[in-house]
Design a protein around this motif. Structure first.
Motif, PDB file in Angstrom:
ATOM      1  N   MET A 130       0.824  -1.207   0.000  1.00 44.69           N
ATOM      2  CA  MET A 130       0.000   0.000   0.000  1.00 44.69           C
ATOM      3  C   MET A 130       0.857   1.256   0.000  1.00 44.69           C
ATOM      4  O   MET A 130       0.584   2.224  -0.722  1.00 44.69           O
ATOM      5  N   LYS A 131       1.918   1.257   0.820  1.00 46.56           N
ATOM      6  CA  LYS A 131       2.804   2.419   0.875  1.00 46.56           C
ATOM      7  C   LYS A 131       3.495   2.648  -0.462  1.00 46.56           C
ATOM      8  O   LYS A 131       3.683   3.790  -0.899  1.00 46.56           O
ATOM      9  N   SER A 132       3.866   1.573  -1.117  1.00 44.46           N
ATOM     10  CA  SER A 132       4.508   1.687  -2.424  1.00 44.46           C
ATOM     11  C   SER A 132       3.578   2.347  -3.436  1.00 44.46           C
ATOM     12  O   SER A 132       3.992   3.223  -4.212  1.00 44.46           O
ATOM     13  N   LYS A 133       2.318   1.944  -3.423  1.00 42.94           N
ATOM     14  CA  LYS A 133       1.338   2.537  -4.338  1.00 42.94           C
ATOM     15  C   LYS A 133       1.057   3.997  -3.953  1.00 42.94           C
ATOM     16  O   LYS A 133       0.859   4.851  -4.830  1.00 42.94           O
ATOM     17  N   PHE A 134       1.034   4.294  -2.665  1.00 44.11           N
ATOM     18  CA  PHE A 134       0.839   5.674  -2.217  1.00 44.11           C
ATOM     19  C   PHE A 134       1.952   6.563  -2.745  1.00 44.11           C
ATOM     20  O   PHE A 134       1.704   7.665  -3.250  1.00 44.11           O
ATOM     21  N   GLU A 135       3.195   6.108  -2.624  1.00 42.72           N
ATOM     22  CA  GLU A 135       4.326   6.906  -3.079  1.00 42.72           C
ATOM     23  C   GLU A 135       4.296   7.093  -4.591  1.00 42.72           C
ATOM     24  O   GLU A 135       4.730   8.126  -5.102  1.00 42.72           O
ATOM     25  N   LYS A 136       3.779   6.116  -5.304  1.00 40.11           N
ATOM     26  CA  LYS A 136       3.735   6.218  -6.763  1.00 40.11           C
ATOM     27  C   LYS A 136       2.833   7.360  -7.210  1.00 40.11           C
ATOM     28  O   LYS A 136       3.180   8.113  -8.132  1.00 40.11           O
ATOM     29  N   TYR A 137       1.676   7.500  -6.572  1.00 42.63           N
ATOM     30  CA  TYR A 137       0.693   8.489  -7.020  1.00 42.63           C
ATOM     31  C   TYR A 137       0.680   9.752  -6.170  1.00 42.63           C
ATOM     32  O   TYR A 137       0.377  10.835  -6.669  1.00 42.63           O
ATOM     33  N   TRP A 138       0.953   9.622  -4.873  1.00 40.37           N
ATOM     34  CA  TRP A 138       0.871  10.785  -3.982  1.00 40.37           C
ATOM     35  C   TRP A 138       2.192  11.108  -3.319  1.00 40.37           C
ATOM     36  O   TRP A 138       2.257  11.890  -2.365  1.00 40.37           O
ATOM     37  N   GLY A 139       3.272  10.500  -3.813  1.00 43.71           N
ATOM     38  CA  GLY A 139       4.587  10.777  -3.247  1.00 43.71           C
ATOM     39  C   GLY A 139       5.013  12.201  -3.491  1.00 43.71           C
ATOM     40  O   GLY A 139       5.714  12.814  -2.678  1.00 43.71           O
ATOM     41  N   GLN A 140       4.608  12.758  -4.645  1.00 44.01           N
ATOM     42  CA  GLN A 140       4.866  14.165  -4.927  1.00 44.01           C
ATOM     43  C   GLN A 140       3.684  15.002  -4.436  1.00 44.01           C
ATOM     44  O   GLN A 140       2.561  14.508  -4.332  1.00 44.01           O
ATOM     45  N   CYS A 141       3.953  16.257  -4.178  1.00 44.38           N
ATOM     46  CA  CYS A 141       2.922  17.150  -3.640  1.00 44.38           C
ATOM     47  C   CYS A 141       1.772  17.306  -4.635  1.00 44.38           C
ATOM     48  O   CYS A 141       1.993  17.635  -5.809  1.00 44.38           O
ATOM     49  N   ASN A 142       0.556  17.047  -4.182  1.00 43.57           N
ATOM     50  CA  ASN A 142      -0.625  17.233  -5.016  1.00 43.57           C
ATOM     51  C   ASN A 142      -1.066  18.687  -4.884  1.00 43.57           C
ATOM     52  O   ASN A 142      -1.650  19.088  -3.886  1.00 43.57           O
ATOM     53  N   LEU A 143      -0.784  19.458  -5.920  1.00 42.97           N
ATOM     54  CA  LEU A 143      -0.977  20.900  -5.839  1.00 42.97           C
ATOM     55  C   LEU A 143      -2.447  21.276  -5.713  1.00 42.97           C
ATOM     56  O   LEU A 143      -2.808  22.167  -4.944  1.00 42.97           O
ATOM     57  N   LEU A 144      -3.317  20.604  -6.464  1.00 40.75           N
ATOM     58  CA  LEU A 144      -4.734  20.950  -6.432  1.00 40.75           C
ATOM     59  C   LEU A 144      -5.332  20.740  -5.050  1.00 40.75           C
ATOM     60  O   LEU A 144      -5.988  21.636  -4.493  1.00 40.75           O
ATOM     61  N   MET A 145      -5.124  19.568  -4.472  1.00 43.78           N
ATOM     62  CA  MET A 145      -5.691  19.282  -3.153  1.00 43.78           C
ATOM     63  C   MET A 145      -5.119  20.212  -2.081  1.00 43.78           C
ATOM     64  O   MET A 145      -5.819  20.608  -1.146  1.00 43.78           O
ATOM     65  N   SER A 146      -3.844  20.579  -2.230  1.00 42.77           N
ATOM     66  CA  SER A 146      -3.205  21.447  -1.239  1.00 42.77           C
ATOM     67  C   SER A 146      -3.777  22.862  -1.306  1.00 42.77           C
ATOM     68  O   SER A 146      -4.115  23.456  -0.272  1.00 42.77           O
ATOM     69  N   ILE A 147      -3.895  23.418  -2.509  1.00 48.49           N
ATOM     70  CA  ILE A 147      -4.452  24.767  -2.653  1.00 48.49           C
ATOM     71  C   ILE A 147      -5.907  24.786  -2.213  1.00 48.49           C
ATOM     72  O   ILE A 147      -6.364  25.729  -1.548  1.00 48.49           O
ATOM     73  N   ALA A 148      -6.651  23.735  -2.577  1.00 51.11           N
ATOM     74  CA  ALA A 148      -8.055  23.663  -2.161  1.00 51.11           C
ATOM     75  C   ALA A 148      -8.184  23.622  -0.645  1.00 51.11           C
ATOM     76  O   ALA A 148      -9.094  24.233  -0.065  1.00 51.11           O
ATOM     77  N   ALA A 149      -7.271  22.903   0.027  1.00 51.92           N
ATOM     78  CA  ALA A 149      -7.304  22.843   1.490  1.00 51.92           C
ATOM     79  C   ALA A 149      -7.012  24.207   2.104  1.00 51.92           C
ATOM     80  O   ALA A 149      -7.625  24.598   3.102  1.00 51.92           O
ATOM     81  N   VAL A 150      -6.080  24.961   1.503  1.00 51.26           N
ATOM     82  CA  VAL A 150      -5.771  26.302   2.005  1.00 51.26           C
ATOM     83  C   VAL A 150      -6.987  27.212   1.865  1.00 51.26           C
ATOM     84  O   VAL A 150      -7.232  28.080   2.717  1.00 51.26           O
ATOM     85  N   LEU A 151      -7.778  26.999   0.814  1.00 53.60           N
ATOM     86  CA  LEU A 151      -8.959  27.823   0.587  1.00 53.60           C
ATOM     87  C   LEU A 151     -10.156  27.387   1.435  1.00 53.60           C
ATOM     88  O   LEU A 151     -11.238  27.949   1.301  1.00 53.60           O
ATOM     89  N   ASP A 152      -9.973  26.405   2.284  1.00 51.24           N
ATOM     90  CA  ASP A 152     -10.970  26.062   3.292  1.00 51.24           C
ATOM     91  C   ASP A 152     -10.659  26.874   4.543  1.00 51.24           C
ATOM     92  O   ASP A 152      -9.589  26.704   5.139  1.00 51.24           O
ATOM     93  N   PRO A 153     -11.548  27.777   4.959  1.00 47.64           N
ATOM     94  CA  PRO A 153     -11.235  28.665   6.101  1.00 47.64           C
ATOM     95  C   PRO A 153     -11.002  27.923   7.407  1.00 47.64           C
ATOM     96  O   PRO A 153     -10.459  28.500   8.344  1.00 47.64           O
ATOM     97  N   ARG A 154     -11.383  26.660   7.487  1.00 48.76           N
ATOM     98  CA  ARG A 154     -11.115  25.875   8.693  1.00 48.76           C
ATOM     99  C   ARG A 154      -9.674  25.375   8.733  1.00 48.76           C
ATOM    100  O   ARG A 154      -9.189  24.955   9.795  1.00 48.76           O
ATOM    101  N   PHE A 155      -9.001  25.381   7.582  1.00 47.03           N
ATOM    102  CA  PHE A 155      -7.664  24.791   7.489  1.00 47.03           C
ATOM    103  C   PHE A 155      -6.577  25.840   7.217  1.00 47.03           C
ATOM    104  O   PHE A 155      -5.623  25.949   7.966  1.00 47.03           O
ATOM    105  N   LYS A 156      -6.733  26.558   6.089  1.00 47.94           N
ATOM    106  CA  LYS A 156      -5.739  27.525   5.610  1.00 47.94           C
ATOM    107  C   LYS A 156      -4.356  26.860   5.542  1.00 47.94           C
ATOM    108  O   LYS A 156      -4.246  25.673   5.282  1.00 47.94           O
TER     109      LYS A 156
END
Length: 474
Positions: free
Chosen positions: A250-276
């Motif tokens: 499972m970790k190997s598959k995680f690193e394959k797809y999400w090992g690099q920073c997911n820019l869309l999910m990160s920016i979207a999380a910042v635009l959630d006022p509960r998270f920033k």
């Protein structure tokens, strides 16, 4: 091939429309898929309005995205320079991770699966099983679930339900000599450990597989929880071979797809006022090594400001056009009206436009990030879209950016649900329809349900197609 458009209407309500249910002839190469998608875009006349495209992780889809990205860059400017043009389906990645892990422990769940299958093949067996459950004082409103091996969440449901009745199986075996798949105590212990790992994936899938697709700000909190449980279980079960191999896959598959920073999910999380930014600073060290975490945090912040700068530049161009329009109207009004009646108002309009062009000491983004996070109660139903809708006057440009980012789908569940309607459209009485007829039925049904559905407010449904300023496709 199902092509679905996602956009936000004027009332900040997420909209989904099936544009095409297209019969794609073989060969299914990346070029043929890209050509078919572009043909559909051309028919709708939205080639210049596509900002992102969400696909599962087939290699042919990766090739199709490369061709489409090049084609769109020749037609118009890509949204955010194409950095988030290709969105990989999170639900599909999650499924690949768990399926790889379950492949390592297929022997662990074999006896349980065969036991449930044997019981569910006969009503009388199930009746006897239920009577024994009453004798051992198990009266929970649950029943045995038989899984579909290709659907990991059904395997989790099967193990979870079987564990409730683990004391019933040996007593049933005493009464039925044909029952030969009785799980051992070790099998039950292994199944219980597997369920502890799968539970966090099940919670994440409830978000990913939402019928009404969730906004993109909800995914990063689930992703870091998955990585955290994998890291924890990798150490906890270091001496347990079958679980160690499962977690490592499972970790190997995680690193394959999400090992690099997911820019869309990160920016979207910042635009959630509960998270920033707080969520990024909290979760990245749990996902990435220390140096890489700091690098990714800086990458997200820089990208956030870069994206905001695009909206500022776009707004400046829009203001210039509005100013020219006001000047034209002012000159016309002076020549056609009594001198002085409209001149003062026109001069004020021109001055107001010029003042709007003067940049404040702090941008919307700076003000937003410096404010504290929004704290809501556990029972409060929070909607990031409603929050930004109420903040449009305070954050004029940033709310536009949030509107576009939060409406991007991060899974293809909404499109894949269209194929579930196949049995209703193509049944035994209507099995020879032309592909064009099937497409007409699927698309018309989807548009009518969206138009009159109870989940969508009637206020924001007037001319939704005119509000498709940023269209996200999958």
């Amino acid at each position: 091939m199902c092509l679905t458009a996602h956009f936000m209407n004027s009332e900040w309500i997420l909209q989904k429309r099936i544009l095409n249910f297209y019969s794609l002839p073989p060969p299914y190469t990346g070029v043929s898929i890209a050509d078919a998608i572009f043909h559909c875009f051309s028919d709708w006349g939205i080639e210049s309005k596509v900002s992102t495209i969400t696909l599962d992780n087939a290699s042919s889809n990766d090739s199709a995205v490369r061709y489409l990205k090049y084609s769109f860059s020749r037609i118009s400017k890509l949204f955010f320079k194409g950095k988030i043009f290709h969105v990989r389906c999170c639900a599909h990645i999650l499924n690949l991770m768990v399926q790889d892990g379950l492949h390592e422990i297929k022997d662990v769940i074999q006896n349980i699966r065969e036991s449930v299958k044997y019981l569910k093949m006969s009503i009388s067996r199930l009746h006897n099983f239920a009577e024994i459950a009453k004798q051992v004082n198990i009266s929970v409103p649950r029943h045995l679930v038989l899984d579909v091996p290709t659907r990991w969440n059904s395997t989790y449901a099967m193990l979870e339900s079987a564990l409730i009745f683990r004391d019933v199986f040996p007593r049933y075996g005493d009464r039925d000599n044909n029952y030969v798949w009785l799980p051992s105590d070790l099998d039950w212990e292994k199944a219980e450990n597997v369920c502890k790992i799968l539970e966090v994936f099940h919670d994440a899938s409830n978000v990913f597989f939402g019928v009404s697709y969730p906004t993109s700000n909800l995914f990063l909190p689930e992703i870091w929880k998955v990585k955290q449980i994998l890291n924890k279980k990798s150490v906890e079960f270091a001496e347990t071979h079958y679980l160690k191999s499962m977690v490592d896959r499972m970790k190997s598959k995680f690193e394959k797809y999400w090992g690099q920073c997911n820019l869309l999910m990160s920016i979207a999380a910042v635009l959630d006022p509960r998270f920033k930014i707080k969520l990024i600073e909290f979760s990245f060290p749990k996902i990435y090594p220390a140096q890489e975490a700091d690098k990714n945090i800086r990458y997200v912040i820089d990208s956030l400001y870069e994206l905001y700068a695009e909206y500022v530049a776009s707004n400046a161009v829009s203001n210039d056009k509005d100013e020219d329009k006001v000047k034209g109207e002012a000159s016309n009004s002076v020549s056609t009206h009594i001198k002085g009646k409209t001149k003062g108002r026109s001069d004020f309009d021109i001055w107001a436009k010029q003042m709007d062009k003067v940049e404040p000491s702090k941008s919307d983004l700076d003000v937003y990030l410096e404010e504290g996070i929004y704290l809501c109660g556990n029972d409060e139903e929070f909607s990031a879209l409603n929050w930004w809708k109420n903040k449009t006057l305070q954050f004029k440009l940033l709310s536009k950016m949030a509107r576009d980012i939060l409406s991007i789908p991060v899974s293809t569940v909404a499109s894949e649900s269209a194929f579930s309607a196949g049995g209703r459209v193509l049944d035994q009485y209507r099995s020879s329809m032309k592909p064009e007829t099937v497409e007409a039925l699927i698309c018309t049904g989807d548009w009518l349900r969206s138009e009159y559905g109870l989940a969508i407010s009637e206020v924001g449904l007037q001319r939704d197609e005119e509000s498709m300023q940023e269209v996200h496709l999958e």
